[in-house]
Structure formats: structure tokens, C-alpha cells
Design an enzyme around this catalytic site. Structure first.
Site, PDB file in Angstrom:
ATOM      1  CB  CYS A 157     -11.818   0.972  -3.008  1.00  0.00           C
ATOM      2  SG  CYS A 157     -11.914  -0.199  -4.298  1.00  0.00           S
ATOM      3  CE  LYS A 207      -7.313  -2.002  -0.944  1.00  0.00           C
ATOM      4  NZ  LYS A 207      -7.129  -1.482  -2.234  1.00  0.00           N
TER       5      LYS A 207
HETATM    6  N1  SAJ Z   1     -12.773  11.535  -5.042  1.00  0.00           N
HETATM    7  C1  SAJ Z   1     -12.975  12.974  -4.312  1.00  0.00           C
HETATM    8  N2  SAJ Z   1     -12.007  13.677  -4.326  1.00  0.00           N
HETATM    9  C2  SAJ Z   1     -10.558  13.282  -4.508  1.00  0.00           C
HETATM   10  C3  SAJ Z   1     -10.477  11.871  -5.072  1.00  0.00           C
HETATM   11  C4  SAJ Z   1     -11.460  11.108  -5.359  1.00  0.00           C
HETATM   12  O1  SAJ Z   1     -14.225  13.139  -4.088  1.00  0.00           O
HETATM   13  O2  SAJ Z   1      -9.864  14.250  -4.482  1.00  0.00           O
HETATM   14  C5  SAJ Z   1     -13.741  10.580  -5.011  1.00  0.00           C
HETATM   15  C6  SAJ Z   1     -14.335  10.170  -6.422  1.00  0.00           C
HETATM   16  O3  SAJ Z   1     -14.774  11.099  -7.151  1.00  0.00           O
HETATM   17  C7  SAJ Z   1     -14.654   8.860  -6.169  1.00  0.00           C
HETATM   18  C8  SAJ Z   1     -13.875   8.476  -4.681  1.00  0.00           C
HETATM   19  O4  SAJ Z   1     -13.717   9.585  -4.367  1.00  0.00           O
HETATM   20  O5  SAJ Z   1     -16.289   9.156  -5.922  1.00  0.00           O
HETATM   21  C9  SAJ Z   1     -13.043   7.348  -5.034  1.00  0.00           C
HETATM   22  O6  SAJ Z   1     -12.204   7.406  -6.132  1.00  0.00           O
HETATM   23  P1  SAJ Z   1     -10.760   7.445  -6.171  1.00  0.00           P
HETATM   24  O7  SAJ Z   1     -10.136   7.638  -7.442  1.00  0.00           O
HETATM   25  O8  SAJ Z   1     -10.354   7.963  -5.129  1.00  0.00           O
HETATM   26  O9  SAJ Z   1     -10.420   5.647  -5.864  1.00  0.00           O
HETATM   27  P2  SAJ Z   1     -10.881   4.257  -6.387  1.00  0.00           P
HETATM   28  O10 SAJ Z   1     -12.177   4.081  -5.242  1.00  0.00           O
HETATM   29  O11 SAJ Z   1     -11.148   4.267  -7.895  1.00  0.00           O
HETATM   30  O12 SAJ Z   1      -9.527   3.382  -5.993  1.00  0.00           O
HETATM   31  C10 SAJ Z   1      -9.122   3.424  -4.629  1.00  0.00           C
HETATM   32  C11 SAJ Z   1      -7.489   3.655  -4.760  1.00  0.00           C
HETATM   33  N3  SAJ Z   1      -6.922   3.812  -3.623  1.00  0.00           N
HETATM   34  C12 SAJ Z   1      -6.098   4.904  -3.335  1.00  0.00           C
HETATM   35  O13 SAJ Z   1      -5.836   5.806  -4.047  1.00  0.00           O
HETATM   36  C13 SAJ Z   1      -5.741   4.975  -1.855  1.00  0.00           C
HETATM   37  C14 SAJ Z   1      -6.878   2.710  -5.411  1.00  0.00           C
HETATM   38  O14 SAJ Z   1      -5.562   2.721  -5.466  1.00  0.00           O
HETATM   39  C15 SAJ Z   1      -7.302   1.163  -4.630  1.00  0.00           C
HETATM   40  O15 SAJ Z   1      -6.607   0.076  -5.337  1.00  0.00           O
HETATM   41  C16 SAJ Z   1      -8.673   1.040  -4.809  1.00  0.00           C
HETATM   42  O16 SAJ Z   1      -9.393   2.012  -4.217  1.00  0.00           O
HETATM   43  C17 SAJ Z   1      -9.181  -0.064  -4.227  1.00  0.00           C
HETATM   44  O17 SAJ Z   1      -9.337  -1.406  -4.867  1.00  0.00           O
HETATM   45  O18 SAJ Z   1      -9.068  -0.352  -2.919  1.00  0.00           O
END
Ligand code: SAJ
Length: 441
Positions: free
Chosen positions: A256, A202
């Protein structure tokens, strides 16, 4: 089959609902009486798509009910928060409290599974001793393990069912029992492993994303310096069949990805060097965006006439530099502002004496939320596009430009239709992109 889900947060509630939909008898447990009451009445304020309808349905059918304390069941799923302390350590108080709360109702043959994101060893070293206080022995009398959720906020109900899942047990029998429990509603493959591997799995998944985003952000900073457009660069790199660089942005938010890497770093300070560095790069991004804004404001201050919307006159208030922010959540199309980089950016700007106004269509009933984008933009010098909400696709740049004192738009997501914004009179700056116009405006 009866399952007790302990913790009705953004994971526990949908998990309880999806389990109940399969016909299992589910008791949702939460220490917050308001949550117990409202979910018990079939209502939720959680905006996750489809969830409110599903909760109403399973409660009405009597498959899901709520309680403040766990009761006897065949399986216990623990989905409570594991926050980060000030000194970047995992706070396991809720996990321990939830474990204590089930000791008196735990029976032979039961399954206990933790879903909360936790440092390696939490199940074995922190939960097991508590659960065994009632006299039952894990592995001999009951099954114990860890199964991380992987769902993405915004698409939880779909991903809960379709994603593959890991079932980690303290022994093979526990892994098998936990896997069978999740197979009740998971259509993806459920992989069996040991609890420690599942715990690190995880953390590693979210850390992978954090490191990849840090790389994208570093490329954005390099591109700004080298007069390259990172938004052109990354898609070109990603045409390589084995390259998948993520997107740069104003920083990494949410509870997360910005948190989980620390759960690895706390126990492995000597080894987790790349992980720590990535966290630092991503945490630096809000400061970088704020710095860009302060530089632009300084140029405006020096050249008061440049970029000024014609026909506007100074009033006393007009001397205060003003920034309008569109979108303050941690990512698009959610109402969650936890760890949002936009909050950090606004904070830095305010501390530097900048007046900040914001508008976010997803953040309801906040008195500071300007009723519209144009309202937020009124009299502002810089418009900061912070979050790429789909609702912002319909932005009326002409109306925004008319409302502003200076027409500078800083896009941190490469979201804005640059040509449309330019036609409306904006000078457009994009994070990670060489400015088209002179940096001196
Ligand atoms: N972000 C970027 N660039 C990207 C992708 C995201 O700057 O290319 C930023 C987003 O704007 C945001 C942050 O990262 O601020 C996180 O967003 P996210 O959509 O990547 O992830 P979360 O936190 O909403 O959800 C994540 C997911 N993990 C992965 O994709 C590996 C989700 O599958 C998990 O279940 C969740 O964390 C969790 O509960 O741990």
C-alpha cells in the site's frame, strides 16, 4: 439484500464476512478455484485475527457462499488487486476484468462499487465504459462509485467496522446508495462525496504516511551524522501539541504505502515532486542499512580480533562474513513479506558476497527459515533486528551471543533492550543513533 464481492483477497474476504454477519446474503467471487473451494468450505489460510472463526461461522450459517463467476445481486463490491508495473504505473487489468465479469448479470437499480486502490478517474474512465456495454447507463440505470478501505493489516475486522469511511459516487444518488450499503456494517461515519475525490483521498492518506515516514528517515540519517539519537529526538518533538512525526526504519514495505504514491505521481509528474522525493528517500533506506552492515563487516575484517567471542577458533568456513536477520516481514506481527525492505537488504548483502541467514516466527513453512533466533545467529558476525515482532520481546541475548562469532547487533527499529544486550556481550548499534562505542569497534 444480496451482495456479490468480487475478489476474495485480504480486503474482499473480511468485507464479505462482515457483511454476511449482518444477515446480508453474500456471494464471494474469485477467479482462483482453490480459494473458491476452501472459503466455500469455511476455511481460510488468512491469519488475520478472528477471520478464520468468522468465515467458518457465516459459511456454516449459509450466509456466505463462493463462486467463480458473479451472479445477479443487488450490489457488487470489487476488491481486486491493482499492482504496480515495472515502470511504476497502476496495472488496472484486474479491475477491468472484474468489471467485464459483471456486465451480463448487472441489472437496473444495482450498485457497483470499487474498493481497489486506483488512480483518479478509474471508476469514471475505465470501469464505466465497460459496465455500460450491456446497455445500462451508469447514473440512470445503476449506481456507480468508489469507496476506499482504510483497514490496517493485523486489525482488519475491528477497523472495517469502526473506521469512518468515504463513499464516492459518480453522482449524488450513487454516493447515497453506496453510503447506505456500507452503513450496514460500518459503525463509524460514512461521508458522501464524488468518486474522483474518494479515489484521491485513498491515495493521499497513504502518501501522507509515506511522506511522514520519509521525514522520520531523513531525521534518522541526519541524527547519525550529527551524533544525536533520533529515537530520543522524535518523541521530544511529538510533545508539541501539533506535531506527529512517524518512526524511522529500514524502509517502507507492504503493498500500500510503498505503492500508492506512484498512482498519484504517474498522472501528475510535474506536480508530485514531494511525493516522488519521499518515495525515493524511503526506497534508499534498505541500501543505507546494507551499507552500514558492509562497513561494520569491513572493520571486522580489518581487525579480526576485535569483538570476537572468546574461545572461538577459525575454520575454513569462518572466513565468510555472515549476517543473521531476525524478522523479514514488511512490519511486525504479520506474515506478509511483500515489498519488505528486509528482502532488499538481504539481497544487497548476498550480492556483496555476504552469507545471510534469517529467522521469522511469522513466516511459516519456508525451508530457509532458521528454526530459532539462536540457530540463525550461529557463527554470525552481525545480528540484524529487522522487524519488531512482539515474539522477539523474549529474545535470549545470552544464547544469541554465545552462538555468534562476533557480537554486533544492529537494531533498525529501536526495539532491543540495549542494556540486556550489552550485558550479554553485544556491541549494540541502532539505526538513527550515534554509536556509543567507537565506530571503529
Ligand atoms: N513504517 C515505518 N514507520 C512508521 C510506520 C510505518 O517505517 O512510523 C513502515 C512499516 O514498517 C511498514 C510500512 O511502513 O514497512 C507500512 O506499514 P503501515 O503499518 O504504516 O501500513 P500498511 O501498509 O500495513 O497499511 C496502510 C494503512 N494506511 C495508513 O495508515 C494511512 C492502512 O490504513 C491502509 O488501509 C493500508 O495501507 C492500505 O490498504 O492501503
Amino acid at each position: 439484500m444480496k451482495v456479490c464481492v468480487v475478489g476474495l483477497g485480504y480486503i474482499g474476504l473480511p468485507t464479505a464476512a462482515v457483511l454476511a454477519r449482518t444477515g446480508v446474503e453474500v456471494v464471494g467471487v474469485d477467479c482462483n478455484p482453490d480459494i473458491v473451494r476452501s472459503i466455500g468450505e469455511g476455511k481460510t489460510k488468512n491469519q488475520e485475527s478472528g477471520l478464520a472463526e468468522l468465515i467458518a461461522d457465516v459459511v456454516q450459517k449459509g450466509r456466505l457462499r463462493t463462486a467463480e463467476e458473479p451472479e445477479t445481486a443487488d450490489a457488487f463490491i470489487i476488491t481486486v488487486p491493482t499492482p504496480l508495473t515495472e515502470d511504476k504505473q497502476a496495472d488496472l487489468a484486474y479491475v477491468e476484468q472484474a468489471s467485464r465479469s459483471i456486465v451480463s448479470v448487472l441489472g437496473p437499480g444495482n450498485i457497483v462499487v470499487l474498493e481497489s486502490t486506483s488512480p483518479v478517474g478509474t471508476v469514471d474512465e475505465r470501469m464505466r465504459p465497460i459496465l455500460e456495454q450491456g446497455g445500462l447507463v451508469a447514473g440512470r440505470d445503476f449506481y456507480l462509485g468508489y469507496s476506499p478501505e482504510r483497514v490496517i493489516p493485523g486489525n482488519i475486522l475491528e477497523e472495517l467496522v469502526t473506521n469512518d469511511r468515504i463513499a464516492g459516487g459518480i453522482d449524488a444518488a450513487s454516493a447515497g446508495k453506496i453510503a447506505d450499503l456500507y452503513r450496514l456494517f460500518v459503525q463509524g461515519t460514512v461521508y458522501e462525496t464524488d468518486a474522483r475525490t474518494a479515489e484521491l483521498c485513498k491515495l493521499a492518506e497513504n502518501t501522507y504516511r509515506d511522506i511522514n515516514i520519509a521525514f522520520a528517515n531523513e531525521l534518522a540519517l541526519i541524527s547519525e551524522k550529527q551524533h544525536i539519537d533520533v529515537w530520543e529526538l522524535i518523541p521530544l518533538c511529538n510533545r508539541h501539541p501539533r506535531v506527529n512525526i512517524h518512526r524511522p526504519g529500514p524502509g517502507v514495505g507492504g503493498h500500500c504505502i510503498a505503492v500508492d504514491p506512484w498512482f498519484i505521481a504517474e498522472n501528475n509528474p510535474g506536480e508530485a515532486r514531494l511525493i516522488r522525493q519521499a518515495r525515493e528517500i524511503n526506497d534508499h533506506m534498505p541500501g543505507h542499512v546494507a551499507h552500514t552492515i558492509l562497513e561494520l563487516l569491513e572493520v571486522l575484517g580489518q581487525k579480526k580480533e576485535a569483538g570476537r567471542a572468546s574461545g572461538q577458533r577459525d575454520t575454513a568456513k569462518d572466513t565468510e562474513p555472515t549476517v543473521a536477520v531476525l524478522g523479514i516481514t514488511y512490519k511486525p506481527n504479520v506474515n506478509d513479506t511483500r515489498e519488505s525492505p528486509l528482502l532488499s537488504i538481504m539481497d544487497i548483502l548476498k550480492r556483496q558476497g555476504v552469507r545471510v541467514r534469517w529467522h521469522d516466527p511469522h513466516v511459516q513453512s519456508d525451508p530457509d527459515n532458521a528454526p530459532s533466533a539462536s540457530e540463525a545467529a550461529r557463527g554470525a558476525d552481525i545480528l540484524l533486528l529487522g522487524v519488531d515482532h512482539t515474539a522477539f520481546r523474549a529474545l535470549d541475548y545470552a544464547a544469541l551471543a554465545r552462538a555468534m562469532r562476533h557480537r554486533i547487533l544492529l537494531d533498525t527499529r529501536n526495539f532491543v533492550d540495549r542494556e540486556a544486550a550489552r550485558r550479554a556481550g553485544f556491541i549494540v548499534r541502532t539505526l538513527g543513533r550515534r554509536p556509543d562505542e567507537s565506530p571503529r569497534l
